[in-house]
Write a protein that holds these residues in place. Structure first.
Motif, PDB file in Angstrom:
ATOM      1  N   ARG A  71       7.356  -3.669  -2.906  1.00 60.36           N
ATOM      2  CA  ARG A  71       8.213  -3.149  -1.836  1.00 60.36           C
ATOM      3  C   ARG A  71       8.539  -4.240  -0.816  1.00 60.36           C
TER       4      ARG A  71
ATOM      5  N   VAL B  95       8.033  -2.249   5.821  1.00 60.93           N
ATOM      6  CA  VAL B  95       7.172  -1.621   4.817  1.00 60.93           C
ATOM      7  C   VAL B  95       5.825  -1.391   5.485  1.00 60.93           C
TER       8      VAL B  95
ATOM      9  N   ASP C 160       4.818   4.109   3.632  1.00 65.44           N
ATOM     10  CA  ASP C 160       5.438   3.834   2.335  1.00 65.44           C
ATOM     11  C   ASP C 160       4.416   3.836   1.209  1.00 65.44           C
TER      12      ASP C 160
END
Length: 697
Positions: free
Chosen positions: A453, A476, A597
Motif C-alpha cells: 500500500r 497509509v 488501512d
C-alpha cells in the motif's frame, strides 16, 4: 587649454562589441562636436583655466540676453537597426525614438571617457561629467520643447523601466544628472550575467522532464493572456518544473526567485523587484516565484511582498506556486490558477531516470536506471530533492568505484529529510529485514500488504482516485495490536527498511500537554513534518492519545473528546505513512479503527515460533555448550519475543563472564530472572530438571 574640449577621432569599434551601437554613438559624438563649436563661438575666453568654476558679469549678461534654445536642430529619426540589441531593448521597454537618443547620450561616458570631459565643458562645470537633463535635451534638439522633459519623468519608460537614473533630486529638474545603470550598459555590450544584486535571491530553474504536453500547452496559453500571471497550486506534482518548461517555451531561461531568500531583503524589496523586472525585460524572460509558503508568515507582510511583486512585474510573464490557492488580497488582479496534480508512477520513474542519467553524465555510470527508479517508487520527493538525491547517490557509488545500488539511492533519499521531524520524534535507522521476523503467516501477510500500500498509494489513491472526497489525503495508516514484546515495534522497523525509509517513533512526552489546545498543536506539527519527509511514523502505545471518546460530564471530558475529534479529522487528510501500536486494542475509538488501512494482530508466539526466536536471538557467533536444550526452553517457557531476546542477552553476559561456552544453567538462570521481572513464579513444573541449575545472581 583648447585641447581639453576639442573632440578627437572616435576609436574603431572593438571586435567584441555591437557595431550598430558604436554607429549610433558616433551620431551622438557629432551632436556633441556641434554643441562644443556653438558654445565656443560665444565664449570670449574658451581657454580660461578657471572656466566652469565661476560666472563673470559679462557671461551673466550673455545668458540673460541670449536666445532661448540650443541652436541645434532636432535629431532626424534614426531607428535602431532591426534585430540589434538596441532595437530589441527599445521594443521590450516600449521606447520612442527620443527615448533611445536620450539613453545613448547618457550612455556615452560609460563607453568613451572623452565624453566626460566634453560634458563637463558643456555643463559649464568641470566636476559634472555626465549629462544633465537640460544638456541631454539640448543634444537631442529638444531643449525648448517642454513636453520632452516628461520623457524623463518617474513614470516614463526610461526611468520606470530602470534604463536611466535621474540623480541629484535636490537640484532643479533641468540640472539633474542622467546615468545609465551598469547592468544596462553591460547588456548592450552583450553581457548576459544577471544583476549582481539578484545573486542572493535567484535560484536554478529546471524543466520537468516528465511534463504532460497538454498541461504544458495550457500553462503557456495562460501565461500569454490577461495579466500574464499564473498561479500553480501544487497537489504533489512539480509546479516549478512545469513553470520553467512553460517559460522556456515563451522565451529564454526564466528568472527563478527563491521565496525563502526574499525574506531578509524585506526593506529593500521594491528596489530588488524593480531590478528583477528590468532583468526580465532585458533578457525577455519570465519570472518564477515559489513556494509561497516560504514567504514571511505574517499575512500582512506576505501580502505586501506579493502586491509589490505583481505591481512592478505587471505585463511580464509571472508564475507563482504553492500548496494553497491565491488569495485576492495578494494583488489587485487575480491570476489564472492551475492545479498541478501528483505525477503518475510512470512520470515519477521518468524523473528518476532523467536525474540519474544526468548525474551519471557528470560522475559516472548509473546502471539500470529503470530498476533503480522502481526501488524508490514509494518515496515522495519534490523535483529539487529528487535531483539532489540522484546526484548524491551517483557520487557516493563513484567514490567507492562500484555500480550504483538501490541502497545508495535509498540512503541519499533519506538524507533529504529535514530536521524538523527529528525534533519532535526519535529517529531510528532500520537495521533489520524480513528474515529477522518470526511471526504467524497472517501477520506476515498484513505487513507485506502495508508495504504494498505504501509503495503504490500514489497510483491507487491518486491516479485511480480510489479515495474520493475533498480533503482526503493519500496516507497509509496501520494498527499493530498485541501484547508487549510480540514484535510490533520491530515489525514497523522492518516495513520502514523494506521501503528504504527511516522510522520516527513519536515520544508521547513531547506531544501530550496539560494546557488546552497544546496537544493538538504538537500533533499538527508532527503530522505536517511527517507528510513532508520520506519516513514511517510510529505512535507507540497509541491508545494513550487515540482512546475512546466518552460522555461529557465535565471540562476534562470535553477537552479529551476535542483531542480525539481533531485526530479523526487529521488522519483523514494525512499524506504520510503511520503505524499505531497498542497492547489494548479494545481501548481504541471505533472511529479510528474505521480509518485504518491495515490491522495486524501480534499473538504470543507458539512453541515452534519460540524455538525459532531462541535460535535467532542467540545467533551463530555465541559459543554453545553441548547441554544446551533450546527445544526444552521453547516448549516450557511461554515468553514473548521481547522477553526471549532479553533472556538471550542476559545469558550471553553470563557466558562472557565465565569465559566458557553458553550452558543450559546460564540460560535457565536468565529465564528465572526474566520471570521475576515479569512477576511470574519460578515453578518446577516449568523448569523441570533444570530447576536446580538456577544460580542466584
Amino acid at each position: 587649454m583648447t585641447h581639453t574640449v576639442q573632440p578627437e577621432t572616435a576609436p574603431a569599434a572593438p571586435a567584441d562589441t555591437t557595431p550598430h551601437l558604436w554607429t549610433r554613438l558616433r551620431l551622438v559624438e557629432e551632436r556633441v562636436r556641434r554643441a562644443v563649436e556653438l558654445r565656443r563661438a560665444v565664449d570670449p575666453d574658451p581657454d580660461d583655466p578657471y572656466r566652469g568654476q565661476y560666472l563673470t558679469p559679462e557671461a551673466a549678461a550673455r545668458v540673460l540676453d541670449g536666445p532661448h534654445g540650443s541652436g541645434l536642430p532636432a535629431l532626424a529619426p534614426d531607428a535602431p537597426r532591426p534585430g540589434s540589441p538596441l532595437d530589441v531593448l527599445a521594443t521590450r521597454f516600449a521606447l520612442e525614438p527620443l527615448d533611445v537618443d536620450l539613453l545613448l547620450v547618457a550612455l556615452a561616458p560609460d563607453l568613451d571617457a572623452r565624453f566626460e570631459r566634453l560634458y563637463g565643458y558643456l555643463n559649464d562645470d568641470l566636476t559634472r561629467r555626465r549629462p544633465t537633463v537640460g544638456l541631454a535635451l539640448e543634444l537631442c534638439g529638444r531643449a525648448g520643447v517642454a513636453a520632452a522633459r516628461f520623457r524623463l519623468s518617474p513614470t516614463a519608460p526610461l526611468v520606470a523601466g530602470g534604463l536611466l537614473e535621474v540623480t541629484e533630486p535636490e537640484r532643479p529638474p533641468l540640472s539633474r544628472v542622467l546615468a545609465v545603470p551598469d547592468r544596462v550598459t553591460a547588456h548592450l555590450l552583450g553581457d548576459t550575467s544577471p544583476d549582481p544584486r539578484l545573486a542572493d535571491v535567484l535560484a536554478a530553474a529546471t524543466d520537468d522532464p516528465a511534463v504532460e504536453p497538454a498541461e504544458l500547452v495550457r500553462a503557456v496559453a495562460a501565461a500569454g493572456s490577461g495579466t500574464r500571471h499564473v498561479h500553480l497550486r501544487a497537489r504533489g506534482g512539480d509546479p516549478a518544473g512545469l513553470a520553467a518548461a512553460a517559460l522556456h517555451a515563451c522565451g529564454p531561461t526564466p528568472l527563478a526567485l527563491d521565496a525563502a531568500a526574499l525574506a531578509p531583503h524585506a526593506r529593500a524589496l521594491p528596489e530588488l523587484v524593480r531590478a528583477v523586472a528590468r532583468e526580465a525585460r532585458l533578457t525577455g524572460a519570465g519570472v518564477l516565484l515559489g513556494p509561497l509558503e516560504e514567504l514571511p508568515d505574517q499575512p500582512d507582510e506576505r501580502a505586501r511582498v506579493l502586491r509589490t511583486l505583481c505591481t512592478v512585474l505587471r505585463g511580464i510573464p509571472l508564475f507563482t506556486y504553492g500548496t494553497s490557492g491565491w488569495e485576492p488580497a495578494w494583488a489587485a488582479a487575480t491570476p489564472v490558477t492551475l492545479t498541478v496534480a501528483a505525477p503518475t508512477p510512470e512520470r515519477h520513474a521518468t524523473r528518476w531516470r532523467h536525474a540519474l542519467e544526468r548525474a551519471a553524465g557528470e560522475h559516472g555510470a548509473a546502471g539500470d536506471t529503470d530498476a533503480l527508479a522502481r526501488s524508490v517508487s514509494a518515496h515522495r520527493l519534490d523535483a529539487g530533492q529528487l535531483r539532489r538525491a540522484a546526484d548524491t547517490a551517483v557520487r557516493t557509488a563513484a567514490l567507492d568505484g562500484r555500480p550504483l545500488s538501490p541502497d545508495d539511492l535509498r540512503a541519499a533519499v533519506r538524507a533529504q529529510n529535514g530536521a524538523g521531524l527529528a525534533r519532535l520524534a526519535r529517529r531510528v535507522e532500520p537495521a533489520v529485514g524480513w528474515d529477522d521476523l518470526v511471526l504467524p503467516a497472517p501477520t506476515h501477510r498484513r505487513l507485506r500488504e502495508l508495504a504494498v500500500r505504501a509503495r503504490h498509494r500514489d497510483q491507487v489513491l491518486g491516479q485511480w482516485g480510489m479515495r474520493p472526497g475533498g480533503g482526503r489525503g493519500r496516507g497509509v495508516i496501520a494498527l499493530f495490536a498485541g501484547s508487549s514484546g510480540t514484535g510490533k515495534t520491530m515489525s514497523a522497523e522492518v516495513v520502514a527498511a523494506d521501503l528504504g525509509m527511516d522510522l520516527y517513533v513519536v515520544d508521547l512526552s513531547t506531544v501530550v500537554d496539560k494546557y488546552v489546545g497544546e496537544t493538538e498543536k504538537n500533533l499538527e506539527r508532527i503530522f505536517t513534518e511527517a507528510s513532508a519527509v520520506n519516513a514511517v511514523l510510529l505512535f507507540d502505545e497509541a491508545d494513550a492519545i487515540f482512546g475512546k471518546r466518552s460522555e461529557v460530564k465535565d471540562a476534562h471530558d470535553k477537552h479529551a473528546n476535542m483531542e480525539s475529534a481533531y485526530l479523526l479529522q487529521r488522519m483523514e487528510s494525512f499524506d504520510g505513512i503511520a503505524i499505531l501500536t497498542t497492547n489494548l486494542r479494545a481501548n481504541l475509538d471505533e472511529a479510528f479503527t474505521r480509518r485504518l488501512d491495515v490491522v495486524a494482530d501480534f499473538p504470543v508466539p507458539d512453541a515452534t515460533q519460540r524455538l525459532a526466536l531462541w535460535e535467532r536471538c542467540l545467533g551463530e557467533r555465541l559459543p554453545r555448550a553441548g547441554d544446551l536444550d533450546l527445544a526444552f526452553c521453547a516448549d516450557r517457557f511461554e515468553l514473548a519475543g521481547g522477553s526471549i531476546r532479553a533472556c538471550a542477552v542476559t545469558a550471553a553476559y553470563f557466558a562472557a563472564a565465565s569465559g566458557e561456552p553458553l550452558t543450559m544453567g546460564q540460560v535457565v538462570t536468565a529465564v528465572a530472572q526474566e520471570y521475576r521481572k515479569l512477576g511470574r513464579l519460578v515453578l518446577e513444573s516449568e523448569f523441570g530438571p533444570y530447576l536446580g541449575q538456577i544460580t542466584e545472581v
